[in-house]
Design a protein around this motif. Structure first.
Motif, PDB file in Angstrom:
ATOM      1  N   CYS A   1       0.821  -1.205   0.000  1.00 50.97           N
ATOM      2  CA  CYS A   1       0.000   0.000   0.000  1.00 50.97           C
ATOM      3  C   CYS A   1       0.863   1.267   0.000  1.00 50.97           C
ATOM      4  N   GLU A   2       1.965   1.238   0.752  1.00 45.77           N
ATOM      5  CA  GLU A   2       2.856   2.394   0.780  1.00 45.77           C
ATOM      6  C   GLU A   2       3.402   2.697  -0.609  1.00 45.77           C
ATOM      7  N   HIS A   3       3.748   1.665  -1.355  1.00 48.33           N
ATOM      8  CA  HIS A   3       4.291   1.881  -2.697  1.00 48.33           C
ATOM      9  C   HIS A   3       3.197   2.300  -3.684  1.00 48.33           C
ATOM     10  N   GLN A   4       1.961   1.839  -3.475  1.00 47.69           N
ATOM     11  CA  GLN A   4       0.867   2.293  -4.337  1.00 47.69           C
ATOM     12  C   GLN A   4       0.556   3.770  -4.100  1.00 47.69           C
ATOM     13  N   ILE A   5       0.683   4.196  -2.863  1.00 50.62           N
ATOM     14  CA  ILE A   5       0.380   5.584  -2.512  1.00 50.62           C
ATOM     15  C   ILE A   5       1.355   6.556  -3.174  1.00 50.62           C
ATOM     16  N   LYS A   6       2.552   6.104  -3.472  1.00 50.23           N
ATOM     17  CA  LYS A   6       3.590   6.983  -3.999  1.00 50.23           C
ATOM     18  C   LYS A   6       3.187   7.680  -5.300  1.00 50.23           C
TER      19      LYS A   6
END
Length: 255
Positions: free
Chosen positions: A125-130
């Motif tokens: 999720c953190e990488h999708q948020i980027k």
């Protein structure tokens, strides 16, 4: 092991996942859960290669599949219109699948699996948020994020059961498949937020979207074939099946 056995193994895993998340109303409006057969295939590679695969590993693999189904349901929500009944139920489907894997994990008492999958979900999720952030990133940083999104959960599963030797295979393979999908959609004018981010980073580096995508895909396929050729831990039939998938992907790209 032949192609039929592989396909039957994938179909069996899909059936077991569907049985754990079946819901009549959700199926009526949203269909069965979205499951990527390529992800399921690479999830099963250790099993196909004859690794220890008891009931615990089987149940854990099913849980990983449910996690992917939940995340895929949320990914399919339209960015500008989530007001229709189908879209609202798709949101609920994702929440329902999430609830099911939480329930299965809690009932299993497998604390290590809970920890690993939780870490994988947070990282994904953190990488999708980027893609929504203003921070400038290089093309390689985006490729790394995509790799985490596509294969991070399976890598966590492999790490838990000491299948670490398979991680480079799934990371390169699933990244190749995602980049090919992004590239094809881009050519059709269906540009995702990730492709927009890649395009912007390529321009900042004095390159084009097409050139960086093509170069990365070719490089990954070369690296993957070299890795498979030297992977002594793989049975010959499994190695051939993996190589065949890369070759088929190469033929598709060249075509």
């Amino acid at each position: 092991m032949n192609a039929t056995y592989i396909q039957n193994s994938i179909a069996q895993l899909k059936t077991e996942i569907f049985m754990d998340v079946r819901h009549r109303t959700l199926q009526k409006y949203t269909g069965v859960p979205v499951l990527d057969e390529n992800q399921l295939f690479y999830l099963l590679v250790p099993f196909l290669n004859g690794e220890e695969w008891q009931q615990e590993q089987r149940e854990a693999a099913i849980t990983v599949g449910i996690v992917y189904a939940a995340l895929a349901a949320h990914d399919h929500i339209k960015e500008l219109d989530a007001t229709s009944k189908e879209q609202q139920l798709t949101v609920l489907a994702g929440d329902f699948y999430s609830g099911r894997y939480y329930e299965i994990l809690a009932m299993s008492g497998n604390v290590a699996l809970i920890r690993n999958l939780s870490q994988g979900i947070v990282s994904r999720c953190e990488h999708q948020i980027k893609v929504y952030e203003a921070e400038k990133r290089t093309v390689e940083q985006w490729f790394s994020s995509i790799s985490t999104i596509e294969s991070g959960l399976i890598a966590q599963f492999f790490d838990l059961y000491a299948f670490d030797a398979y991680v480079p295979i799934i990371e390169k393979s699933l990244l190749i498949l995602r980049l090919e999908r992004e590239w094809l959609s881009y050519q059709r004018g269906q540009i995702s937020l990730m492709s927009k981010a890649l395009e912007q980073s390529a321009k900042q580096a004095g390159a084009t979207y097409n050139s960086v995508m093509q170069d990365k895909i070719v490089r990954l396929k070369t690296e993957l074939l070299q890795f498979l050729d030297q992977a002594s831990f793989l049975q010959n039939d499994v190695k051939q099946a993996l190589q065949a998938r890369v070759e088929a992907s190469i033929a598709s790209t060249n075509g």
